[in-house]
Design a protein around this motif. Structure first.
Motif, PDB file in Angstrom:
ATOM      1  N   TYR A 187       0.840  -1.198   0.000  1.00  0.00           N
ATOM      2  CA  TYR A 187       0.000   0.000   0.000  1.00  0.00           C
ATOM      3  C   TYR A 187       0.873   1.246   0.000  1.00  0.00           C
ATOM      4  N   TYR A 188       1.925   1.234   0.801  1.00  0.00           N
ATOM      5  CA  TYR A 188       2.833   2.376   0.885  1.00  0.00           C
ATOM      6  C   TYR A 188       3.439   2.690  -0.482  1.00  0.00           C
ATOM      7  N   ASP A 189       3.899   1.674  -1.174  1.00  0.00           N
ATOM      8  CA  ASP A 189       4.555   1.872  -2.471  1.00  0.00           C
ATOM      9  C   ASP A 189       3.591   2.376  -3.534  1.00  0.00           C
ATOM     10  N   ALA A 190       2.325   2.033  -3.395  1.00  0.00           N
ATOM     11  CA  ALA A 190       1.356   2.378  -4.438  1.00  0.00           C
ATOM     12  C   ALA A 190       0.794   3.783  -4.294  1.00  0.00           C
ATOM     13  N   GLN A 191       1.055   4.447  -3.178  1.00  0.00           N
ATOM     14  CA  GLN A 191       0.394   5.719  -2.919  1.00  0.00           C
ATOM     15  C   GLN A 191       1.136   6.926  -3.496  1.00  0.00           C
ATOM     16  N   GLN A 192       0.352   7.861  -4.000  1.00  0.00           N
ATOM     17  CA  GLN A 192       0.839   9.179  -4.379  1.00  0.00           C
ATOM     18  C   GLN A 192       0.151  10.211  -3.486  1.00  0.00           C
ATOM     19  N   TRP A 193       0.732  11.383  -3.433  1.00  0.00           N
ATOM     20  CA  TRP A 193       0.178  12.434  -2.573  1.00  0.00           C
ATOM     21  C   TRP A 193      -1.308  12.638  -2.865  1.00  0.00           C
ATOM     22  N   PRO A 194      -2.172  12.463  -1.873  1.00  0.00           N
ATOM     23  CA  PRO A 194      -3.622  12.573  -2.092  1.00  0.00           C
ATOM     24  C   PRO A 194      -4.057  14.044  -2.150  1.00  0.00           C
ATOM     25  N   THR A 195      -4.128  14.593  -3.330  1.00  0.00           N
ATOM     26  CA  THR A 195      -4.427  16.018  -3.514  1.00  0.00           C
ATOM     27  C   THR A 195      -5.742  16.397  -2.841  1.00  0.00           C
ATOM     28  N   PRO A 196      -5.699  17.347  -1.892  1.00  0.00           N
ATOM     29  CA  PRO A 196      -6.943  17.780  -1.257  1.00  0.00           C
ATOM     30  C   PRO A 196      -7.770  18.628  -2.216  1.00  0.00           C
ATOM     31  N   LEU A 197      -9.039  18.792  -1.899  1.00  0.00           N
ATOM     32  CA  LEU A 197      -9.903  19.637  -2.713  1.00  0.00           C
ATOM     33  C   LEU A 197      -9.434  21.085  -2.634  1.00  0.00           C
ATOM     34  N   PRO A 198      -9.705  21.887  -3.649  1.00  0.00           N
ATOM     35  CA  PRO A 198      -9.332  23.308  -3.583  1.00  0.00           C
ATOM     36  C   PRO A 198      -9.939  23.970  -2.352  1.00  0.00           C
ATOM     37  N   PHE A 199      -9.151  24.822  -1.748  1.00  0.00           N
ATOM     38  CA  PHE A 199      -9.549  25.494  -0.513  1.00  0.00           C
ATOM     39  C   PHE A 199     -10.901  26.187  -0.655  1.00  0.00           C
ATOM     40  N   ALA A 200     -11.125  26.843  -1.800  1.00  0.00           N
ATOM     41  CA  ALA A 200     -12.347  27.626  -1.991  1.00  0.00           C
ATOM     42  C   ALA A 200     -13.592  26.755  -1.970  1.00  0.00           C
ATOM     43  N   GLU A 201     -13.475  25.490  -2.384  1.00  0.00           N
ATOM     44  CA  GLU A 201     -14.639  24.621  -2.458  1.00  0.00           C
ATOM     45  C   GLU A 201     -15.102  24.131  -1.095  1.00  0.00           C
ATOM     46  N   THR A 202     -14.236  24.225  -0.094  1.00  0.00           N
ATOM     47  CA  THR A 202     -14.562  23.621   1.199  1.00  0.00           C
ATOM     48  C   THR A 202     -14.808  24.640   2.305  1.00  0.00           C
ATOM     49  N   GLN A 203     -14.661  25.925   1.996  1.00  0.00           N
ATOM     50  CA  GLN A 203     -14.781  26.937   3.032  1.00  0.00           C
ATOM     51  C   GLN A 203     -16.176  27.541   3.096  1.00  0.00           C
ATOM     52  N   PRO A 204     -16.655  27.865   4.312  1.00  0.00           N
ATOM     53  CA  PRO A 204     -17.915  28.604   4.429  1.00  0.00           C
ATOM     54  C   PRO A 204     -17.782  29.942   3.714  1.00  0.00           C
ATOM     55  N   LYS A 205     -18.798  30.342   2.992  1.00  0.00           N
ATOM     56  CA  LYS A 205     -18.722  31.570   2.226  1.00  0.00           C
ATOM     57  C   LYS A 205     -18.792  32.784   3.146  1.00  0.00           C
ATOM     58  N   SER A 206     -17.853  33.690   2.962  1.00  0.00           N
ATOM     59  CA  SER A 206     -17.888  34.959   3.691  1.00  0.00           C
ATOM     60  C   SER A 206     -17.978  36.083   2.671  1.00  0.00           C
ATOM     61  N   LEU A 207     -16.974  36.209   1.815  1.00  0.00           N
ATOM     62  CA  LEU A 207     -17.005  37.171   0.728  1.00  0.00           C
ATOM     63  C   LEU A 207     -16.750  36.440  -0.577  1.00  0.00           C
ATOM     64  N   ASP A 208     -17.494  36.758  -1.588  1.00  0.00           N
ATOM     65  CA  ASP A 208     -17.284  36.170  -2.897  1.00  0.00           C
ATOM     66  C   ASP A 208     -16.439  37.110  -3.754  1.00  0.00           C
ATOM     67  N   GLY A 209     -15.966  36.579  -4.875  1.00  0.00           N
ATOM     68  CA  GLY A 209     -15.248  37.415  -5.817  1.00  0.00           C
ATOM     69  C   GLY A 209     -13.908  37.897  -5.315  1.00  0.00           C
ATOM     70  N   PRO A 210     -13.414  39.005  -5.845  1.00  0.00           N
ATOM     71  CA  PRO A 210     -12.070  39.496  -5.522  1.00  0.00           C
ATOM     72  C   PRO A 210     -11.840  39.719  -4.028  1.00  0.00           C
ATOM     73  N   ARG A 211     -12.879  40.150  -3.303  1.00  0.00           N
ATOM     74  CA  ARG A 211     -12.676  40.411  -1.877  1.00  0.00           C
ATOM     75  C   ARG A 211     -12.513  39.132  -1.066  1.00  0.00           C
ATOM     76  N   GLY A 212     -12.900  38.005  -1.637  1.00  0.00           N
ATOM     77  CA  GLY A 212     -12.667  36.743  -0.958  1.00  0.00           C
ATOM     78  C   GLY A 212     -11.184  36.469  -0.770  1.00  0.00           C
ATOM     79  N   LEU A 213     -10.373  36.874  -1.764  1.00  0.00           N
ATOM     80  CA  LEU A 213      -8.932  36.680  -1.637  1.00  0.00           C
ATOM     81  C   LEU A 213      -8.330  37.582  -0.568  1.00  0.00           C
ATOM     82  N   ILE A 214      -8.986  38.699  -0.277  1.00  0.00           N
ATOM     83  CA  ILE A 214      -8.528  39.545   0.827  1.00  0.00           C
ATOM     84  C   ILE A 214      -8.656  38.784   2.142  1.00  0.00           C
ATOM     85  N   VAL A 215      -9.751  38.036   2.289  1.00  0.00           N
ATOM     86  CA  VAL A 215      -9.944  37.233   3.499  1.00  0.00           C
ATOM     87  C   VAL A 215      -8.809  36.232   3.642  1.00  0.00           C
ATOM     88  N   ASP A 216      -8.427  35.595   2.530  1.00  0.00           N
ATOM     89  CA  ASP A 216      -7.298  34.655   2.576  1.00  0.00           C
ATOM     90  C   ASP A 216      -6.015  35.360   3.006  1.00  0.00           C
TER      91      ASP A 216
END
Length: 818
Positions: free
Chosen positions: A331-360
């Protein structure tokens, strides 16, 4: 007459001729006849007379001393003890010293053995370990963000805010093993703490090193209490609490409490919430590899979006799981880094659009600006963060981008960024890093790009520092051959209008490559130009998601080649940092680090952090000299917005420099076209940088009409629109008059600057690619990446390189190499 003191009767008691003892009147004792006694027993005349006994109430101080056992000079007179030699006295002193040392050592050893036991015994009943229910109740509080004027920007809520506490039976074995592998593989074998690890941590403290000594129980105490100061006092208290927790609960309870409350990054407290923000899965559905990645984030959760760091930590946890036989070798030999989902897809929405990156950026700034308040602590406390963002200027940035890019009908393939910084403080007043909101790609701070001719301002700083001036002349003809460079250096359109004695001022306005390449490589030196860029504000090192990367260095980590003089080859920078560097010119040679956070206050109004101004004289320790250098740069840059047909409205003085990066011959049909375009400029109160490019990296950028884009085109128009909107209604500021440095005016015989400008100013734009590299675009065979999402000098994007010199040719560089 009584006998004198010290006298005795002849013959002694019962001696020869003596009579039986007895007092006067006793039978057999004849009366005493003093006159017949012998006088030879009288005291010798040379003996000191005996003093009459004094009354007890009239003793002298020396008598008190004698009664106390002291010795006076008279006793020494009769001391029959032989005097010690110097050697004997030395040995005696040494013997006494070593006796004291032995006693002290025994006392110290006793304290070392008994001290901790006594300390623990005293502290044990006084401390209590934090209960997981209480900790969970205090987590996931709302963070309030404010604009610079204290108006509310948004609120940040944590994922899984209303979570339920898990029981030990509900936690999958995969998750348990992953966390144990990451934090304390021997958890079930220790009493709440690892004695060897604690001793190692204590040694690091004594030797000023760094390192932890915490087992999982101590980690829980540390994370739950929020006390992480690297002190022995904190560590001692933590050990006592961990020991008490171990005595009052079992290992399963401790592990459950840990998994319910620890912070995993991405705003997630507890493993259940972490599974959602990384993979949008229930814990039971996580693979061992995915669980290992989440567990790997415990130590440095703020680095959760750093791919290189994440991969390294994941590999370590997987190795620990393999060592403990929690996964097998296959199992160890067969594994590659398990890419997580994009941060934006998993976060509660606070600001959308360009101002969302300000929050980051605010979230990242909690760590980067050393506020002393982590994002995890901010969540637990429920703080209010006053940001540096000016709502009027932010609106101006968004309107300017939309006006030129969207309403102007520019192709969607074009990407852009805009950053505006206050030169008087370093405050980031406007930030446009992308249109897609939180967690999306950030084109202002998440990418490295060749700045083209906008880098020439740093060439000029280095020249002014080294005795050159705006009137110093160089050969401005095109093309020109330089030793060590296979391809001739050319001006845009092969402009030869400035001639062989071209003043630096004219060369800057016309952006002549041959002058600046000659000046840097053969006169000033590449190393000094790099230093000037760093002095202005280009960081030595940045982290853009693929680990730390040093800026403005050669492929071997040393001095870059001469292409950096034109903003090509190893001259890669973030658009954000160009705004900061040009702000140093606007501030007349004073550098102030850019910042997003003005103040952090707790729920009770207490100020937890306040930004403090820390100005630095940028170009010279003597501020007046640094000021003169910056003013001379501004003296020529203020001519460029007008000559590029992007002046500020109402005759407002503004200065700046355009830049482009031209594709090489390896680009095929795109050769000779630009792949990046810039405009960086300022007034005394605001500095702004605009970049335009494509996701794919080095591909042609064309406007809506299909024309090649220059700095005065799309980026210049965005910059102009922003400056006019942001400064509307403000005072009309003027730049200070420059104090001429070195050769300020050109010789009388020099050619005057050409006043003719083509209608679209395109011929005056630099090629920024003097060496015409022939290296093809390469990719990482294991994980393809596109454009500037990959490091600039490794696989994934084209890099401008200078061809290796032919045998016998001088090496490229600053002209000083042997």
């Amino acid at each position: 007459m009584a006998p004198p003191p010290g006298g005795r009767r002849p013959g002694g008691p019962n001696g020869p001729g003596g009579a039986p003892q007895g007092g006067p009147g006793r039978p057999g004792v004849p009366p005493r006849r003093p006159g017949e006694e012998r006088t030879t027993q009288l005291p010798p005349v040379n003996r000191p007379p005996q003093r009459e006994p004094d009354l007890l109430t009239h003793r002298e101080p020396e008598d008190e001393f004698l009664l106390a056992g002291g010795v006076d000079d008279e006793d020494e007179y009769y001391d029959d003890e032989p005097e010690l030699t110097e050697e004997e006295e030395r040995r005696l002193r040494k013997k006494k010293i070593w006796k004291r040392v032995r006693i002290g050592a025994f006392v110290a050893l006793g304290l070392m053995l008994l001290g901790p036991v006594i300390a623990v015994a005293i502290a044990y009943p006084l401390v209590d370990w934090p209960k997981p229910e209480e900790i969970a109740a205090d987590q996931n509080k709302t963070i309030t963000l404010q604009y610079a004027d204290n108006s509310e920007m948004t609120k940040i809520t944590a994922p899984g805010e209303n979570r339920t506490m898990l029981t030990y039976e509900e936690i999958p074995e995969t998750v348990k093993h992953a966390v144990l592998a990451a934090e304390d593989a021997d958890f079930y074998e220790n009493p709440g703490f690892d004695a060897k690890a604690i001793l190692r941590a204590a040694w690091f403290q004594v030797t000023s090193g760094s390192g932890g000594g915490s087992g999982l129980t101590q980690q829980y105490i540390k994370k739950a209490t929020g006390k992480e100061d690297p002190t022995l006092t904190r560590k001692f208290t933590e050990v006592v609490k961990a020991f008490k927790m171990s005595n009052e609960s079992d290992h399963n309870t401790i592990l459950t409490a840990y998994l319910n409350t620890v912070y995993f990054g991405r705003g997630a407290n507890g493993f259940k919430a972490a599974a959602q923000v990384y993979y949008k899965k229930d814990m039971k559905d996580l693979t061992p590899s995915e669980a290992a990645l989440i567990a790997a984030m415990i130590q440095t959760p703020s680095w959760s979006e750093d791919k290189e760091h994440s991969q390294k930590q994941w590999k370590y946890v997987m190795g620990q799981m393999l060592q403990k036989n929690w996964i097998d070798q296959a199992y160890y030999d067969a594994q590659q880094w398990p890419t997580p989902l994009p941060f934006a897809e998993t976060q509660p929405k606070s600001l959308d659009g360009p101002r969302g990156l300000i929050v980051d950026q605010i979230q990242a700034a909690l760590e980067e600006e050393k506020t002393g308040v982590t994002f995890e602590q901010a969540q637990k406390t429920g703080v209010t963060i006053q940001t540096s963002i000016d709502p009027k200027m932010q609106a101006a940035a968004e309107e300017a981008v939309d006006e030129i890019m969207v309403k102007g009908g520019q192709p969607e393939a074009l990407k852009t960024s805009l950053t505006a910084i206050d030169p008087t403080s370093g405050a980031v007043r406007a930030y446009w890093g992308g249109r897609d909101g939180r967690g999306s790609f950030d084109y202002a701070k998440g990418t490295l790009q060749e700045p083209g001719s906008s880098f020439k301002a740093f060439d000029l700083v280095a020249a002014l520092q080294n005795g050159k001036g705006l009137g110093t002349t160089y050969d401005g003809t095109s093309p020109r051959k330089f030793p060590g460079v296979a391809t001739p250096i050319r001006n845009s359109g092969n402009d030869n209008s400035c001639g062989k004695e071209c003043p630096v001022r004219t060369a800057m306005i016309k952006s002549l490559n041959t002058v600046f390449y000659d000046m840097v490589v053969n006169d000033v030196g590449v190393a000094k130009t790099v230093k000037a860029a760093h002095q202005a504000g280009i960081p030595d090192q940045v982290n853009i998601g693929n680990g730390p990367k040093k800026l403005l260095v050669g492929e071997d980590g040393g001095t870059p080649n001469g292409g950096i003089s034109l903003g090509g080859d190893q001259a890669v920078v973030r658009p954000f940092d160009m705004a900061s560097a040009y702000a140093t010119f606007a501030a007349r040679g004073v550098y102030r680090a850019p910042f997003f956070i003005v103040k952090i206050t707790g729920p009770d109004g207490a100020v937890l952090y306040q930004h403090a101004d820390q100005p630095i004289s940028a170009f010279d320790p003597d501020q007046s000299k640094s000021q003169d250098i910056a003013d001379n740069v501004t003296d020529v840059l203020k001519e460029i917005p007008k000559s590029s047909n992007i002046p500020c409205a109402g005759g407002r003085e503004c200065a700046g420099k355009t830049g482009t990066h031209e594709l090489s011959e390896s680009a095929g049909q795109g050769a000779g076209l630009n792949s990046k375009a810039w405009m960086v400029g300022y007034t005394p109160s605001i500095s702004a940088a605009v970049w335009v490019g494509r996701n794919e990296g080095n591909l042609p950028i064309r406007d809506k009409s299909g024309s090649n884009i220059f700095g005065s085109g799309v980026p210049g128009k965005i910059w102009q629109a922003f400056m006019n909107k942001a400064l509307a209604g403000t005072q009309m500021e003027r730049f200070a008059k420059a104090k001429p440095l070195n050769q300020y005016n050109p010789p009388a015989k020099s050619n005057p600057p050409s006043s003719s400008q083509p209608a679209n100013n395109q011929p005056t734009q630099p090629t920024d690619d003097p060496t015409r590299p022939t290296q093809p675009r390469t990719t990482d065979p294991n994980e393809p990446c596109t454009g500037f999402l990959c490091p600039p000098t490794t696989g994934g994007r084209t890099t401008t390189t200078t061809p290796k010199p032919k045998p016998g040719d001088p090496p490229p560089g600053d002209g000083t190499s042997p």
